[in-house]
Design a protein around this motif. Sequence first.
Motif, PDB file in Angstrom:
ATOM      1  N   ARG A  99       6.894   8.578   0.309  1.00 49.46           N
ATOM      2  CA  ARG A  99       6.607  10.006   0.144  1.00 49.46           C
ATOM      3  C   ARG A  99       4.840   9.903   0.554  1.00 49.46           C
TER       4      ARG A  99
ATOM      5  N   MET B 146       6.270  -0.016  -8.534  1.00 46.80           N
ATOM      6  CA  MET B 146       5.551   0.467  -7.585  1.00 46.80           C
ATOM      7  C   MET B 146       6.291   1.718  -6.472  1.00 46.80           C
ATOM      8  N   ASP B 147       6.128   2.899  -6.908  1.00 50.10           N
ATOM      9  CA  ASP B 147       7.001   3.777  -6.292  1.00 50.10           C
ATOM     10  C   ASP B 147       6.146   4.898  -5.480  1.00 50.10           C
TER      11      ASP B 147
ATOM     12  N   ARG C  51      19.192   0.602   1.513  1.00 52.85           N
ATOM     13  CA  ARG C  51      18.156   1.439   2.716  1.00 52.85           C
ATOM     14  C   ARG C  51      18.289   1.017   4.059  1.00 52.85           C
TER      15      ARG C  51
HETATM   16  C1  IPE Z   1       8.476   1.988  -3.508  1.00 49.98           C
HETATM   17  O1  IPE Z   1       8.186   3.068  -2.548  1.00 49.98           O
HETATM   18  C2  IPE Z   1       8.640   0.634  -2.506  1.00 49.98           C
HETATM   19  C3  IPE Z   1       9.873   0.100  -2.654  1.00 49.98           C
HETATM   20  C4  IPE Z   1      10.806   0.710  -3.518  1.00 49.98           C
HETATM   21  C5  IPE Z   1      10.291  -1.103  -2.106  1.00 49.98           C
HETATM   22  P1  IPE Z   1       9.481   3.629  -1.886  1.00 49.98           P
HETATM   23  O2  IPE Z   1       9.756   3.167  -0.764  1.00 49.98           O
HETATM   24  O3  IPE Z   1      10.543   3.753  -3.046  1.00 49.98           O
HETATM   25  O4  IPE Z   1       8.824   5.158  -1.619  1.00 49.98           O
HETATM   26  P2  IPE Z   1       9.590   6.504  -1.882  1.00 49.98           P
HETATM   27  O5  IPE Z   1       9.886   6.537  -3.539  1.00 49.98           O
HETATM   28  O6  IPE Z   1      10.702   6.776  -1.108  1.00 49.98           O
HETATM   29  O7  IPE Z   1       8.559   7.738  -1.804  1.00 49.98           O
END
Ligand code: IPE
Length: 247
Positions: free
Chosen positions: A22, A17-18, A69
């Motif tokens: 963004r 789930m990506d 993160r």
């Molecule tokens: C997916 O969305 C959720 C997780 C990885 C927990 P992201 O947070 O990776 O969103 P982008 O890829 O930075 O847009």
Amino acid sequence: MSTVQHRIVPQHVAIIMDGNGRWANARGLPRTFGHRKGVETVRETVKAAGEAGVGFLTLFAFSSENWRRPEAEINELFGLLKAFIRRDLADLHRAGIRIRIIGDRVNLRDDIRSLLLEAEETTTNNTGMTLVIAFNYGSRDEIARAAARLAADVQAGRLDPSQIDASKLNDCLDTAGIPDPDLVIRTSGEERLSNFLLWQAAYAELMFVPDFWPDFTPALFDSVLERYAARDRRFGGLSAKAVAVGS
Ligand code: IPE
Ligand code: IPE
Ligand code: MG
């Protein structure tokens, strides 16, 4: 003879789930809004997968690399998991869904660990779709933990190294008892596995969709299942069609 055409449905669908961040940035919102919207997509996708006849749905919710993160974002993601289980466990249980968690739990906070255990134990006897949540999950970490378990068995005299094969290692993975994914979907246009089910996805069909996760609708999911049904899986052998014409 029945004229109803039954589409081939993957027994196990796994989704990276990506694109939550963004999705939010494109709207001038903080990344956390994307994660919150993403939870709604989770609810819709679980429902759609069950209705489509999928037996196992694995969702990648937090990777072993997501610790890189900012702390505030990690806290938000942990909070959302907690809120999801607290709010949705009863509904999922009523729908007959069985929950399994994969990933390293040893290093998780006690409150999260006990909530994950509660979700699994509450739903353990359900016979509907299995929802596998990959949380604090990374394939390399999982395979290393499996290797350590095998090594401990050898050291204790329970196992001879000559008995170790792919099936023995498979049985020591977090996914023991879960069939390999037939289909791995990644949203947001990225085309990589990011340490997700590297062992298990050896023969999975891969599908990359450009939409961010919060925009992944049941209709889009259905179109991916349609594309899957048209794929020719050979597992190293020959296609059924090739065998039929003797080529
Ligand atoms: C997916 O969305 C959720 C997780 C990885 C927990 P992201 O947070 O990776 O969103 P982008 O890829 O930075 O847009
Ligand atoms: C993969 O997405 C992890 C989850 C969806 C939970 P990431 O956004 O973390 O992957 P990279 O960093 O783009 O490879
Ligand atoms: Mg991402």
